[in-house]
Design a protein around this motif. Structure first.
Motif, PDB file in Angstrom:
ATOM      1  N   PRO A   6       0.858  -1.240   0.134  1.00 29.81           N
ATOM      2  CA  PRO A   6      -0.062   0.144  -0.160  1.00 29.81           C
ATOM      3  C   PRO A   6       0.928   1.405  -0.128  1.00 29.81           C
ATOM      4  O   PRO A   6       1.983   1.315   0.399  1.00 29.81           O
ATOM      5  CB  PRO A   6      -0.723  -0.106   1.395  1.00 29.81           C
ATOM      6  N   VAL A   7       0.328   2.431  -0.449  1.00 28.09           N
ATOM      7  CA  VAL A   7       0.872   3.869  -0.314  1.00 28.09           C
ATOM      8  C   VAL A   7       0.051   4.497   0.598  1.00 28.09           C
ATOM      9  O   VAL A   7      -1.150   4.390   0.805  1.00 28.09           O
ATOM     10  CB  VAL A   7       0.944   4.283  -1.880  1.00 28.09           C
ATOM     11  N   PRO A   9      -2.059   7.747   1.933  1.00 29.24           N
ATOM     12  CA  PRO A   9      -2.934   8.511   1.288  1.00 29.24           C
ATOM     13  C   PRO A   9      -2.491   9.696   0.506  1.00 29.24           C
ATOM     14  O   PRO A   9      -2.877  10.088  -0.536  1.00 29.24           O
ATOM     15  CB  PRO A   9      -3.834   9.017   2.587  1.00 29.24           C
ATOM     16  N   ARG A  12      -0.914   8.746  -2.656  1.00 25.27           N
ATOM     17  CA  ARG A  12      -1.859   8.296  -3.572  1.00 25.27           C
ATOM     18  C   ARG A  12      -2.743   9.665  -4.042  1.00 25.27           C
ATOM     19  O   ARG A  12      -3.004   9.597  -5.558  1.00 25.27           O
ATOM     20  CB  ARG A  12      -3.085   7.257  -2.783  1.00 25.27           C
ATOM     21  N   THR A  13      -2.929  10.526  -3.312  1.00 25.10           N
ATOM     22  CA  THR A  13      -3.380  12.084  -3.761  1.00 25.10           C
ATOM     23  C   THR A  13      -2.481  12.653  -4.883  1.00 25.10           C
ATOM     24  O   THR A  13      -3.076  12.784  -6.176  1.00 25.10           O
ATOM     25  CB  THR A  13      -3.716  12.767  -2.657  1.00 25.10           C
ATOM     26  N   GLY A  16      -2.544  10.613  -8.111  1.00 24.04           N
ATOM     27  CA  GLY A  16      -3.822  10.623  -8.847  1.00 24.04           C
ATOM     28  C   GLY A  16      -3.879  11.972  -9.482  1.00 24.04           C
ATOM     29  O   GLY A  16      -4.294  12.133 -10.694  1.00 24.04           O
TER      30      GLY A  16
END
Length: 257
Positions: A6-7, A9, A12-13, A16
Motif C-alpha cells: 500500500p501507499v 493517502p 495516492r493523492t 492521482g
C-alpha cells in the motif's frame, strides 16, 4: 515497488492528481501546438470558454440537474427491486435455481436495445429515461448481490443455528448484516454504469439533459461543448463515487481493512 504494497493517502493523492495534470498537458500540446485540427478536438481553453457560455447563456446547469435526477431516480428504482431479489436468490437455492437462468440471460441484453420498445410503452418523457436506467442496472445488481450473499461464511450460519436461530433469523441477523458492506459496494459500482445508460437514453427522443446537449453539439461540430459535457459527467460521477465511499465507510465502519 513491491506488489500489493500500500501507499500512503498523501502519495495516492499526489499520484492521482499527477495523471490529470499530465493528461491535460498532453491535450494542450497536441491542440494548441497545431498537431490536431481544433475542429475535431477543441483545446482546453476553448473548451472552458464554450462550457462557460453553456452554463451562463444556455442554462446548461438545468440539463445537468435533469440528468442527475434521471440517473439517481432510475438507479434507486433498480436498487429497490434488485437488492431483495438478489438476497433471496443468494439465501434460498430454490429461488436461485428458478431465477438465475433468466437473470443471467437478461443481464447480457444491452439497455439501448430496449429504447424503441420503451418509447412505444412509455413515450419519450421522463419515465422512458428512468426505465432505460432501470433495465440497464437491475439485472446486474441482482446477480452480483446473489453471488455475494451466496458466499456468506458457513461458520457464521452454523453458529447462529447452534444458538437457536430460525431460518428467517439467519437471513435477517446473519446473512444481511454480513453482506451489507459488499452490497453497498456493489451499488456504488453499478451507479457508475447507470451514467452510461442515461446518456444513451438522452441521445434518442430527448429534449433536455447532458446527452441531448452533446448530440446537438455534434451536429454543429462544437467539440468544445462535447468535451465539456463529457468532463461534467466524469466530475459528477467522481464526486458521487467519493460520496458513496464516504457514506459506506460511515455506515459500515467494521468493514474497513
Amino acid at each position: 515497488m513491491r506488489p500489493l504494497h500500500p501507499v500512503s493517502p498523501g502519495i495516492r493523492t499526489v499520484l492521482g492528481i499527477s495523471f490529470f495534470v499530465l493528461f491535460v498537458a498532453f491535450w494542450a500540446w497536441i491542440t494548441l501546438g497545431g498537431h490536431v485540427n481544433r475542429i475535431f478536438l477543441a483545446d482546453p481553453l476553448s473548451m472552458l470558454r464554450d462550457g462557460w457560455r453553456l452554463l451562463v447563456e444556455d442554462r446548461f446547469w438545468l440539463d445537468i440537474l435533469i440528468t442527475i435526477w434521471r440517473v439517481f431516480g432510475g438507479f434507486l428504482l433498480a436498487s429497490v427491486v434488485a437488492v431483495p431479489i438478489g438476497i433471496a436468490m443468494g439465501a434460498w437455492k430454490p429461488v436461485e435455481a428458478f431465477l438465475e437462468p433468466f437473470v443471467s440471460f437478461a443481464r447480457y441484453l444491452p439497455a439501448s436495445a430496449f429504447i424503441p420498445l420503451l418509447i412505444l410503452w412509455a413515450g419519450i418523457g421522463e419515465l422512458e429515461k428512468l426505465l432505460v436506467i432501470f433495465v440497464g442496472s437491475v439485472f446486474q445488481i441482482i446477480l452480483i448481490v446473489a453471488v455475494k450473499v451466496g458466499s456468506t461464511r458457513r461458520d457464521l450460519v452454523e453458529a447462529a443455528y447452534t444458538l437457536g436461530s430460525t431460518n428467517n433469523g439467519i437471513v435477517k441477523r446473519v446473512i444481511m448484516p454480513a453482506n451489507a458492506p459488499e452490497i453497498a459496494e456493489t451499488l456504488r459500482l453499478v451507479l457508475g454504469w447507470a451514467w452510461t445508460y442515461v446518456i444513451v437514453a438522452e441521445l434518442i427522443g430527448s429534449s433536455s439533459g447532458i446527452g441531448y446537449m452533446i448530440i446537438n453539439s455534434q451536429s454543429r461540430l462544437a467539440t468544445g461543448q462535447i468535451i465539456f459535457g463529457i468532463i461534467v459527467i466524469g466530475l459528477i460521477g467522481l464526486l458521487s463515487d467519493f460520496a458513496f465511499k464516504a457514506f459506506n465507510r460511515w455506515l459500515f465502519p467494521w468493514s474497513l481493512a
